[in-house]
Motif scaffolding. Sequence first.
Motif, PDB file in Angstrom:
ATOM      1  N   SER A 202       1.299  -2.434  23.147  1.00  0.00           N
ATOM      2  CA  SER A 202       2.379  -1.522  23.501  1.00  0.00           C
ATOM      3  C   SER A 202       3.377  -1.430  22.357  1.00  0.00           C
ATOM      4  O   SER A 202       3.704  -2.441  21.729  1.00  0.00           O
ATOM      5  N   LEU A 203       3.859  -0.235  22.121  1.00  0.00           N
ATOM      6  CA  LEU A 203       4.887  -0.023  21.100  1.00  0.00           C
ATOM      7  C   LEU A 203       6.281  -0.283  21.664  1.00  0.00           C
ATOM      8  O   LEU A 203       7.258  -0.256  20.917  1.00  0.00           O
ATOM      9  N   TYR A 204       6.357  -0.527  22.976  1.00  0.00           N
ATOM     10  CA  TYR A 204       7.658  -0.573  23.643  1.00  0.00           C
ATOM     11  C   TYR A 204       8.098  -1.967  24.047  1.00  0.00           C
ATOM     12  O   TYR A 204       9.097  -2.119  24.734  1.00  0.00           O
ATOM     13  N   VAL A 205       7.357  -2.995  23.636  1.00  0.00           N
ATOM     14  CA  VAL A 205       7.781  -4.376  23.891  1.00  0.00           C
ATOM     15  C   VAL A 205       8.551  -4.888  22.692  1.00  0.00           C
ATOM     16  O   VAL A 205       8.462  -4.339  21.583  1.00  0.00           O
ATOM     17  N   SER A 206       9.302  -5.944  22.923  1.00  0.00           N
ATOM     18  CA  SER A 206      10.055  -6.552  21.836  1.00  0.00           C
ATOM     19  C   SER A 206       9.098  -7.333  20.940  1.00  0.00           C
ATOM     20  O   SER A 206       8.325  -8.154  21.423  1.00  0.00           O
ATOM     21  N   HIS A 207       9.141  -7.061  19.644  1.00  0.00           N
ATOM     22  CA  HIS A 207       8.274  -7.734  18.695  1.00  0.00           C
ATOM     23  C   HIS A 207       9.006  -8.921  18.066  1.00  0.00           C
ATOM     24  O   HIS A 207      10.200  -8.856  17.788  1.00  0.00           O
ATOM     25  N   ASP A 208       8.251  -9.989  17.847  1.00  0.00           N
ATOM     26  CA  ASP A 208       8.868 -11.239  17.426  1.00  0.00           C
ATOM     27  C   ASP A 208       9.010 -11.386  15.917  1.00  0.00           C
ATOM     28  O   ASP A 208       9.906 -12.084  15.438  1.00  0.00           O
ATOM     29  N   TYR A 209       8.104 -10.777  15.175  1.00  0.00           N
ATOM     30  CA  TYR A 209       8.091 -10.941  13.722  1.00  0.00           C
ATOM     31  C   TYR A 209       7.946  -9.572  13.058  1.00  0.00           C
ATOM     32  O   TYR A 209       7.196  -8.721  13.536  1.00  0.00           O
ATOM     33  N   TRP A 210       8.646  -9.435  11.940  1.00  0.00           N
ATOM     34  CA  TRP A 210       8.671  -8.164  11.215  1.00  0.00           C
ATOM     35  C   TRP A 210       8.454  -8.405   9.720  1.00  0.00           C
ATOM     36  O   TRP A 210       8.904  -9.417   9.175  1.00  0.00           O
ATOM     37  N   GLY A 211       7.799  -7.435   9.096  1.00  0.00           N
ATOM     38  CA  GLY A 211       7.695  -7.453   7.648  1.00  0.00           C
ATOM     39  C   GLY A 211       8.913  -6.804   7.009  1.00  0.00           C
ATOM     40  O   GLY A 211       9.812  -6.316   7.705  1.00  0.00           O
ATOM     41  N   GLN A 212       8.910  -6.742   5.696  1.00  0.00           N
ATOM     42  CA  GLN A 212      10.071  -6.234   4.969  1.00  0.00           C
ATOM     43  C   GLN A 212      10.003  -4.726   4.736  1.00  0.00           C
ATOM     44  O   GLN A 212      10.976  -4.114   4.341  1.00  0.00           O
ATOM     45  N   GLY A 213       8.840  -4.153   4.980  1.00  0.00           N
ATOM     46  CA  GLY A 213       8.668  -2.714   4.853  1.00  0.00           C
ATOM     47  C   GLY A 213       8.086  -2.280   3.518  1.00  0.00           C
ATOM     48  O   GLY A 213       8.214  -2.969   2.505  1.00  0.00           O
ATOM     49  N   THR A 214       7.432  -1.129   3.547  1.00  0.00           N
ATOM     50  CA  THR A 214       6.898  -0.512   2.337  1.00  0.00           C
ATOM     51  C   THR A 214       7.199   0.992   2.391  1.00  0.00           C
ATOM     52  O   THR A 214       7.041   1.619   3.435  1.00  0.00           O
ATOM     53  N   GLN A 215       7.635   1.536   1.282  1.00  0.00           N
ATOM     54  CA  GLN A 215       8.057   2.934   1.232  1.00  0.00           C
ATOM     55  C   GLN A 215       6.851   3.856   1.073  1.00  0.00           C
ATOM     56  O   GLN A 215       6.009   3.637   0.199  1.00  0.00           O
ATOM     57  N   VAL A 216       6.800   4.869   1.899  1.00  0.00           N
ATOM     58  CA  VAL A 216       5.812   5.944   1.769  1.00  0.00           C
ATOM     59  C   VAL A 216       6.567   7.241   1.545  1.00  0.00           C
ATOM     60  O   VAL A 216       7.431   7.611   2.351  1.00  0.00           O
ATOM     61  N   THR A 217       6.251   7.920   0.465  1.00  0.00           N
ATOM     62  CA  THR A 217       6.879   9.199   0.146  1.00  0.00           C
ATOM     63  C   THR A 217       5.796  10.248  -0.014  1.00  0.00           C
ATOM     64  O   THR A 217       4.872  10.085  -0.825  1.00  0.00           O
ATOM     65  N   VAL A 218       5.906  11.301   0.775  1.00  0.00           N
ATOM     66  CA  VAL A 218       4.945  12.398   0.716  1.00  0.00           C
ATOM     67  C   VAL A 218       5.671  13.607   0.136  1.00  0.00           C
ATOM     68  O   VAL A 218       6.555  14.178   0.771  1.00  0.00           O
ATOM     69  N   SER A 219       5.281  13.966  -1.080  1.00  0.00           N
ATOM     70  CA  SER A 219       5.983  15.037  -1.776  1.00  0.00           C
ATOM     71  C   SER A 219       5.094  15.607  -2.871  1.00  0.00           C
ATOM     72  O   SER A 219       4.291  14.891  -3.464  1.00  0.00           O
ATOM     73  N   SER A 220       5.265  16.898  -3.100  1.00  0.00           N
ATOM     74  CA  SER A 220       4.540  17.540  -4.202  1.00  0.00           C
ATOM     75  C   SER A 220       5.372  17.506  -5.479  1.00  0.00           C
ATOM     76  O   SER A 220       4.918  17.979  -6.523  1.00  0.00           O
TER      77      SER A 220
ATOM     78  N   GLY B  60       0.778  -1.233   0.000  1.00  0.00           N
ATOM     79  CA  GLY B  60       0.000   0.000   0.000  1.00  0.00           C
ATOM     80  C   GLY B  60       0.808   1.280   0.000  1.00  0.00           C
ATOM     81  O   GLY B  60       0.251   2.377  -0.071  1.00  0.00           O
ATOM     82  N   GLY B  61       2.120   1.157   0.116  1.00  0.00           N
ATOM     83  CA  GLY B  61       2.944   2.353   0.095  1.00  0.00           C
ATOM     84  C   GLY B  61       2.994   2.975  -1.288  1.00  0.00           C
ATOM     85  O   GLY B  61       2.504   2.406  -2.264  1.00  0.00           O
ATOM     86  N   GLY B  62       3.578   4.168  -1.358  1.00  0.00           N
ATOM     87  CA  GLY B  62       3.693   4.836  -2.638  1.00  0.00           C
ATOM     88  C   GLY B  62       3.980   6.307  -2.467  1.00  0.00           C
ATOM     89  O   GLY B  62       4.335   6.762  -1.378  1.00  0.00           O
ATOM     90  N   LEU B  63       3.821   7.029  -3.555  1.00  0.00           N
ATOM     91  CA  LEU B  63       4.034   8.474  -3.576  1.00  0.00           C
ATOM     92  C   LEU B  63       2.686   9.175  -3.485  1.00  0.00           C
ATOM     93  O   LEU B  63       1.758   8.854  -4.244  1.00  0.00           O
ATOM     94  N   VAL B  64       2.592  10.126  -2.566  1.00  0.00           N
ATOM     95  CA  VAL B  64       1.343  10.858  -2.380  1.00  0.00           C
ATOM     96  C   VAL B  64       1.678  12.317  -2.095  1.00  0.00           C
ATOM     97  O   VAL B  64       2.738  12.622  -1.522  1.00  0.00           O
ATOM     98  N   GLN B  65       0.787  13.197  -2.488  1.00  0.00           N
ATOM     99  CA  GLN B  65       1.003  14.621  -2.242  1.00  0.00           C
ATOM    100  C   GLN B  65       0.670  14.976  -0.796  1.00  0.00           C
ATOM    101  O   GLN B  65      -0.142  14.291  -0.155  1.00  0.00           O
ATOM    102  N   PRO B  66       1.262  16.021  -0.280  1.00  0.00           N
ATOM    103  CA  PRO B  66       0.890  16.465   1.078  1.00  0.00           C
ATOM    104  C   PRO B  66      -0.607  16.693   1.185  1.00  0.00           C
ATOM    105  O   PRO B  66      -1.230  17.243   0.276  1.00  0.00           O
ATOM    106  N   GLY B  67      -1.168  16.245   2.293  1.00  0.00           N
ATOM    107  CA  GLY B  67      -2.603  16.324   2.497  1.00  0.00           C
ATOM    108  C   GLY B  67      -3.358  15.113   2.003  1.00  0.00           C
ATOM    109  O   GLY B  67      -4.561  14.976   2.283  1.00  0.00           O
ATOM    110  N   GLY B  68      -2.687  14.246   1.275  1.00  0.00           N
ATOM    111  CA  GLY B  68      -3.328  13.067   0.736  1.00  0.00           C
ATOM    112  C   GLY B  68      -3.430  11.928   1.736  1.00  0.00           C
ATOM    113  O   GLY B  68      -3.066  12.070   2.910  1.00  0.00           O
TER     114      GLY B  68
END
Length: 127
Positions: free
Chosen positions: A109-127, A8-16
Amino acid sequence: QLQLVESGGGLVQPGGSLRLACAASGSTLDYYAISWFRQAPGKEREGISCISSSGGSTNYADSVKGRFSITRDNAKNTVYLQMNSLKAEDTAVYYCAAVIQRSPYSRCSLYVSHDYWGQGTQVTVSS
Protein backbone atom coordinates in the motif's frame (compact mmCIF):
# COMPACT_ATOMS: atom_id res chain seq x y z
CA GLN A 1 19.06 -0.46 10.92
CA LEU A 2 17.86 -0.56 7.35
CA GLN A 3 19.41 2.01 5.03
CA LEU A 4 18.16 2.76 1.53
CA VAL A 5 20.09 4.41 -1.28
CA GLU A 6 18.52 5.42 -4.57
CA SER A 7 20.44 5.66 -7.82
CA GLY A 8 19.81 5.91 -11.54
CA GLY A 9 18.35 9.38 -11.77
CA GLY A 10 19.44 11.91 -14.34
CA LEU A 11 18.44 14.02 -17.30
CA VAL A 12 16.42 12.35 -20.05
CA GLN A 13 14.47 13.60 -23.04
CA PRO A 14 10.70 13.24 -23.21
CA GLY A 15 9.79 9.76 -24.36
CA GLY A 16 12.98 8.32 -22.93
CA SER A 17 13.55 5.76 -20.20
CA LEU A 18 15.38 5.47 -16.92
CA ARG A 19 15.74 2.70 -14.39
CA LEU A 20 15.99 3.68 -10.75
CA ALA A 21 17.44 1.36 -8.15
CA CYS A 22 16.83 1.29 -4.42
CA ALA A 23 19.65 -0.60 -2.73
CA ALA A 24 19.33 -1.68 0.88
CA SER A 25 21.99 -2.27 3.49
CA GLY A 26 21.98 -3.06 7.17
CA SER A 27 19.18 -5.60 6.81
CA THR A 28 17.64 -7.94 4.29
CA LEU A 29 14.71 -6.60 2.27
CA ASP A 30 12.92 -9.96 2.46
CA TYR A 31 10.41 -8.71 5.03
CA TYR A 32 9.85 -5.23 3.69
CA ALA A 33 7.38 -3.84 1.22
CA ILE A 34 9.02 -1.12 -0.84
CA SER A 35 7.41 1.96 -2.32
CA TRP A 36 8.53 4.71 -4.62
CA PHE A 37 7.45 8.29 -4.02
CA ARG A 38 8.28 11.47 -5.84
CA GLN A 39 8.12 15.16 -5.09
CA ALA A 40 8.24 17.92 -7.65
CA PRO A 41 9.08 21.52 -6.70
CA GLY A 42 6.10 23.22 -5.12
CA LYS A 43 4.05 20.02 -5.08
CA GLU A 44 3.14 17.49 -2.44
CA ARG A 45 4.85 14.16 -2.26
CA GLU A 46 3.14 11.56 -4.44
CA GLY A 47 3.20 7.81 -3.97
CA ILE A 48 3.65 6.22 -7.37
CA SER A 49 4.36 2.52 -6.96
CA CYS A 50 4.83 -0.23 -4.40
CA ILE A 51 5.76 -3.88 -4.28
CA SER A 52 5.03 -6.35 -1.51
CA SER A 53 7.74 -8.22 0.37
CA SER A 54 7.13 -11.34 -1.71
CA GLY A 55 6.90 -9.41 -4.95
CA GLY A 56 3.47 -10.88 -5.54
CA SER A 57 1.60 -7.60 -5.21
CA THR A 58 2.27 -4.33 -6.96
CA ASN A 59 0.38 -1.07 -7.22
CA TYR A 60 0.73 2.01 -9.37
CA ALA A 61 -0.63 5.51 -9.28
CA ASP A 62 -2.80 6.38 -12.26
CA SER A 63 -0.23 8.95 -13.32
CA VAL A 64 2.37 6.25 -14.05
CA LYS A 65 0.28 3.16 -14.75
CA GLY A 66 1.30 1.51 -18.01
CA ARG A 67 4.58 3.43 -18.16
CA PHE A 68 6.41 2.45 -14.95
CA SER A 69 7.20 -1.01 -13.67
CA ILE A 70 8.42 -2.00 -10.21
CA THR A 71 10.41 -5.16 -9.57
CA ARG A 72 12.58 -6.53 -6.81
CA ASP A 73 15.62 -8.78 -6.57
CA ASN A 74 15.86 -9.90 -2.98
CA ALA A 75 19.11 -11.72 -3.70
CA LYS A 76 20.63 -8.33 -4.54
CA ASN A 77 18.66 -6.55 -1.81
CA THR A 78 17.48 -4.11 -4.45
CA VAL A 79 14.19 -2.81 -5.84
CA TYR A 80 13.96 -1.27 -9.28
CA LEU A 81 11.64 1.21 -10.93
CA GLN A 82 11.68 1.04 -14.71
CA MET A 83 10.34 4.28 -16.13
CA ASN A 84 9.38 4.42 -19.81
CA SER A 85 7.71 7.04 -21.98
CA LEU A 86 8.85 9.74 -19.61
CA LYS A 87 7.10 13.10 -19.64
CA ALA A 88 8.10 16.53 -18.42
CA GLU A 89 5.63 16.14 -15.56
CA ASP A 90 7.63 13.16 -14.28
CA THR A 91 10.37 15.57 -13.26
CA ALA A 92 10.85 15.23 -9.51
CA VAL A 93 13.04 13.87 -6.76
CA TYR A 94 12.30 10.17 -6.44
CA TYR A 95 12.48 8.43 -3.08
CA CYS A 96 12.19 4.80 -2.08
CA ALA A 97 10.77 3.82 1.28
CA ALA A 98 10.32 0.60 3.23
CA VAL A 99 7.69 -0.74 5.60
CA ILE A 100 7.86 -4.06 7.44
CA GLN A 101 5.63 -6.74 5.92
CA ARG A 102 6.26 -10.21 7.30
CA SER A 103 3.34 -11.99 5.65
CA PRO A 104 4.13 -13.09 2.09
CA TYR A 105 0.43 -12.88 1.29
CA SER A 106 -0.07 -9.20 2.11
CA ARG A 107 -0.62 -6.58 -0.53
CA CYS A 108 1.45 -3.43 -0.62
CA SER A 109 0.00 0.00 0.00
CA LEU A 110 1.16 3.51 -0.78
CA TYR A 111 -0.98 4.86 2.06
CA VAL A 112 0.67 3.29 5.12
CA SER A 113 3.35 4.96 7.15
CA HIS A 114 6.79 3.92 5.91
CA ASP A 115 9.57 3.35 8.40
CA TYR A 116 12.70 3.96 6.33
CA TRP A 117 13.46 6.40 3.54
CA GLY A 118 16.28 6.97 1.10
CA GLN A 119 17.82 10.34 0.36
CA GLY A 120 16.29 10.66 -3.10
CA THR A 121 17.52 10.85 -6.67
CA GLN A 122 16.70 13.63 -9.13
CA VAL A 123 14.92 12.81 -12.38
CA THR A 124 14.64 15.59 -14.94
CA VAL A 125 12.71 15.11 -18.16
CA SER A 126 13.50 17.87 -20.60
CA SER A 127 14.48 18.45 -24.20
